[in-house]
Design a protein around this motif. Structure first.
Motif, PDB file in Angstrom:
ATOM      1  N   ARG A 106       0.565  -1.542  -0.220  1.00  0.00           N
ATOM      2  CA  ARG A 106      -0.637  -0.106   0.329  1.00  0.00           C
ATOM      3  C   ARG A 106       0.451   1.268  -0.132  1.00  0.00           C
ATOM      4  N   TYR A 118       2.454   2.098  -4.063  1.00  0.00           N
ATOM      5  CA  TYR A 118       2.126   2.303  -4.533  1.00  0.00           C
ATOM      6  C   TYR A 118       0.861   3.520  -4.727  1.00  0.00           C
ATOM      7  N   GLN A 119       0.521   3.862  -3.211  1.00  0.00           N
ATOM      8  CA  GLN A 119       0.065   5.644  -3.125  1.00  0.00           C
ATOM      9  C   GLN A 119       0.729   6.250  -3.015  1.00  0.00           C
ATOM     10  N   PRO A 120      -0.314   6.702  -3.748  1.00  0.00           N
ATOM     11  CA  PRO A 120       0.253   8.616  -4.076  1.00  0.00           C
ATOM     12  C   PRO A 120       1.642   9.360  -2.913  1.00  0.00           C
ATOM     13  N   ASN A 121       2.275   9.804  -4.465  1.00  0.00           N
ATOM     14  CA  ASN A 121       3.353   9.745  -3.283  1.00  0.00           C
ATOM     15  C   ASN A 121       4.706   8.958  -2.443  1.00  0.00           C
ATOM     16  N   ASP A 157       5.006   6.178  -7.801  1.00  0.00           N
ATOM     17  CA  ASP A 157       4.795   7.748  -8.176  1.00  0.00           C
ATOM     18  C   ASP A 157       5.788   8.629  -8.157  1.00  0.00           C
ATOM     19  N   HIS A 184       3.446  12.081 -12.493  1.00  0.00           N
ATOM     20  CA  HIS A 184       2.592  11.073 -11.497  1.00  0.00           C
ATOM     21  C   HIS A 184       2.030   9.755 -12.388  1.00  0.00           C
ATOM     22  N   PRO A 202      -0.147   6.548 -12.218  1.00  0.00           N
ATOM     23  CA  PRO A 202      -1.531   6.708 -11.867  1.00  0.00           C
ATOM     24  C   PRO A 202      -1.725   6.209  -9.866  1.00  0.00           C
ATOM     25  N   ASN A 203      -2.864   6.190  -9.558  1.00  0.00           N
ATOM     26  CA  ASN A 203      -3.671   6.013  -8.594  1.00  0.00           C
ATOM     27  C   ASN A 203      -3.780   4.625  -8.258  1.00  0.00           C
ATOM     28  N   GLY A 244      -6.567   3.237  -6.380  1.00  0.00           N
ATOM     29  CA  GLY A 244      -7.983   4.311  -6.753  1.00  0.00           C
ATOM     30  C   GLY A 244      -8.678   4.291  -7.778  1.00  0.00           C
ATOM     31  N   GLU A 245      -8.148   3.382  -8.327  1.00  0.00           N
ATOM     32  CA  GLU A 245      -8.455   3.922  -9.861  1.00  0.00           C
ATOM     33  C   GLU A 245      -9.018   2.860 -10.540  1.00  0.00           C
ATOM     34  N   THR A 258      -7.569  -3.200  -1.554  1.00  0.00           N
ATOM     35  CA  THR A 258      -8.845  -2.243  -1.696  1.00  0.00           C
ATOM     36  C   THR A 258      -9.905  -2.294  -1.334  1.00  0.00           C
TER      37      THR A 258
END
Length: 298
Positions: free
Chosen positions: A129, A132-135, A139, A149, A151-152, A155-156, A240
């Motif tokens: 997690r 994978y997470q943004p930042n 990413d 950036h 992809p999320n 979350g996408e 998820t």
């Protein structure tokens, strides 16, 4: 002594065997056989946690197949199997071949690659997690290198299932890798040396010698991996929670939700038996087709 009477020693051995096997048989009956039979009975009843129970026949199965969430869960499970099974086998076979006898430190490498298998799934999910997470790692690294950036992934829609599959391959390939590595080590060296002398390259040696000789191990690994793939639960549940939407909700997550969120044990049992029939059918097809490609004569 009667002709059919058993000697005293055999009677004592029989009683001793029953004494030692009794606890295990009791545990098997109480915690495995009885729940299986009860779940089959519950699949044909409306069986709420609280309230009146009623026989409904096949209504639970009809309800499931008319439920769009169940159909989506079935599709997601099949998609996971189609993606995960070949990727797991390709990665594990490839690494097993690469870690041949000439590779230094192959024992240490085997340990390193097997570590994710024995690492708790919760710990692995937490780490992935963060990746994978943004930042997160992916990413941040991509943005630092290209200014774009990632992809999320979790979350996408369209990315989440691939993210779950990637984490699952990393988690599970180590077991099959050890199976294939042991099978490759059992191949007589003189066969590969003779093929090399005859001018066979690495690819031809792999497809003409290695692959046929490890086919029993490949059959075992593919069968076991297929069975576990249909039962996938922990990875999407932790990564998820079935989202976004229902994009990663699997059959086992659906069964869990029906059984322990809304306490409709009849629907949950029916769903579980559908999973069982799916696994049984696919496994039967595998066993029926093994004669065409599995070579036990080597």
């Amino acid at each position: 002594m009667h002709a059919d009477a058993k000697p005293p020693r055999l009677r004592r051995d029989g009683r001793a065997a029953a004494l030692f096997a009794g606890p295990s048989l009791l545990g098997l009956t109480v915690f495995t056989l009885f729940p299986i039979v009860l779940s089959l009975v519950m699949a044909f009843f409306r069986w709420p946690a609280v309230g009146e129970r009623a026989f409904t026949g096949l209504d639970n199965f009809t309800t499931l197949f008319t439920d769009p969430v169940f159909r989506r869960s079935l599709f997601n499970t099949l998609l996971f199997v189609v993606l995960y099974l070949p990727l797991n086998l390709i990665v594990s076979v490839g690494l097993a071949v690469w870690m041949g006898p000439r590779i230094r430190g192959r024992k240490a490498l085997r340990v390193v690659f097997f570590l994710p298998v024995v690492t708790p799934m919760v710990a692995n999910a937490v780490v992935w997690r963060m990746i994978y997470q943004p930042n997160g790692l992916i990413d941040g690294s991509l943005y630092a290198a290209t200014g774009v950036h990632a992809p999320n992934f979790l979350g996408e829609q369209g990315w989440a299932m691939f993210a779950v599959v990637a984490m699952s391959v990393w988690q599970g390939f180590g077991y099959n890798m050890l199976v294939f590595s042991a099978a490759l080590d059992a191949i007589p060296r003189h066969l590969l040396e003779a093929a090399q002398i005859d001018g066979a390259g690495p690819w031809r040696q792999f497809f003409r010698i290695m692959l046929p000789m490890i086919s029993p191990a490949l059959f075992f690994a593919s069968t076991m991996t297929l069975i576990t793939s249909f039962q996938v639960f922990t990875q999407p549940f932790l990564l998820t929670a079935g989202g976004p939407g229902n994009d990663t909700e699997t059959l086992m997550m659906f069964v869990f939700d029906k059984g322990f969120s809304i306490y409709q044990f009849g629907l949950a049992s029916a769903g579980a038996w559908i999973v069982f029939v799916l696994i049984l059918g696919v496994t039967a097809v595998q066993f029926a087709g093994q004669r065409r490609w599995v070579n036990y004569d080597v």
